[in-house]
Design an enzyme around this catalytic site. Structure first.
Site, mmCIF file in Angstrom:
data_model
loop_
_atom_site.group_PDB
_atom_site.id
_atom_site.type_symbol
_atom_site.label_atom_id
_atom_site.label_comp_id
_atom_site.label_asym_id
_atom_site.label_seq_id
_atom_site.Cartn_x
_atom_site.Cartn_y
_atom_site.Cartn_z
ATOM 1 N N HIS A 61 58.302 -8.356 10.792
ATOM 2 C CA HIS A 61 57.788 -7.667 9.595
ATOM 3 C C HIS A 61 57.881 -8.630 8.418
ATOM 4 O O HIS A 61 58.931 -9.224 8.180
ATOM 5 C CB HIS A 61 58.618 -6.410 9.319
ATOM 6 N N HIS A 82 56.254 -9.557 4.173
ATOM 7 C CA HIS A 82 55.559 -9.080 2.967
ATOM 8 C C HIS A 82 54.526 -10.148 2.598
ATOM 9 O O HIS A 82 54.382 -10.498 1.434
ATOM 10 C CB HIS A 82 56.548 -8.875 1.814
ATOM 11 N N TYR A 128 40.261 -14.491 17.815
ATOM 12 C CA TYR A 128 41.699 -14.482 18.116
ATOM 13 C C TYR A 128 42.472 -13.289 17.547
ATOM 14 O O TYR A 128 43.383 -12.770 18.217
ATOM 15 C CB TYR A 128 42.341 -15.818 17.756
HETATM 16 ZN ZN LIG Z 1 59.413 -4.694 4.050
#
Ligand SMILES: [Zn+2]
Length: 218
Positions: free
Chosen positions: A98, A100, A125
């Site tokens: 994860h 940002h 891709y």
């Molecule tokens: Zn986050």
């Protein structure tokens, strides 16, 4: 010489790839987190408040398969995104990343983005590595509903972007999850670069040929 254990190798690999993401500007400040699953189901997770650029392999949080903290620093506050993805994804899942990262976040803010399929098929891709990328609603950091948002994805999903927050990608191995995340960020960047210029996307037939050749679940 004692052989290097799976856990030691994975701890070092998480820190190496995290530092690489940080060095290339894909993770800033203390944003972003990574988890990887050991063969016995325990999870290694990056610690809360840590920079992906400067992780200590010995400091990674070790969690039991049920999420109980076993050792190391406290895990990221966003750990629910990770545990939910292992829970919901049908394909074998060895890692969740994860970030940002800016282009995926920027695309999540723009008008005319299809929440069911946020990346137009510009290159092959992203389709091969990510399948269909869904846009999930904004939720405040720490909201327990973040895990529920990931659990709302269909079981074939490998990637989603939390609006006004950032992308979450799951894959069979840690390396594949990082590569797929890089592919998502690059695809978001291309989409933003081209979106107001009527880009010549892949045709439906070209996308169908990819789906068939690589057995992609969309
Ligand atoms: Zn986050």
């Amino acid at each position: 010489m004692t052989p290097i254990s799976e856990e030691t190798r994975l701890r070092e690999r998480i820190c190496l790839l995290a530092a690489s993401l940080h060095a290339r500007g894909l993770a800033h400040g203390s944003a972003g987190n990574i988890s990887a699953r050991l063969d016995d189901g325990r999870l290694l997770v990056t610690p809360t408040g840590s920079s992906l650029g400067f992780l200590d392999p010995a400091g990674l949080a070790l969690l039991a398969p049920d999420g109980t903290h076993l050792s190391g620093d406290a895990p990221t506050k966003e750990v629910a995104l990770h545990t939910a993805f292992y829970e919901v994804r049908r394909a074998p899942t060895g890692a969740v990343v994860h970030l940002h990262s800016h282009h995926s976040v920027a695309l999540s803010l723009l008008p005319r983005v299809d929440p069911e399929d946020m990346l137009p098929p510009l290159t092959p891709y992203p389709i091969m590595q990510l399948g269909r990328v869904r846009l999930l609603p904004y939720l405040r950091p720490g909201d327990p509903a973040l895990g529920d948002a990931i659990r709302s994805l269909p079981p074939e999903a490998s990637a989603a972007v939390l609006a006004n927050h950032g992308p979450v990608v799951a894959a069979e191995t840690l390396d594949k999850a990082v590569f797929a995340m890089e592919e998502l960020e690059a695809a978001a960047r291309l989409t933003i670069l081209c979106r107001d210029q009527s880009p010549r996307a892949l045709t439906r037939a070209q996308v169908e040929a990819l789906v068939k050749a690589f057995r992609i679940e969309l």
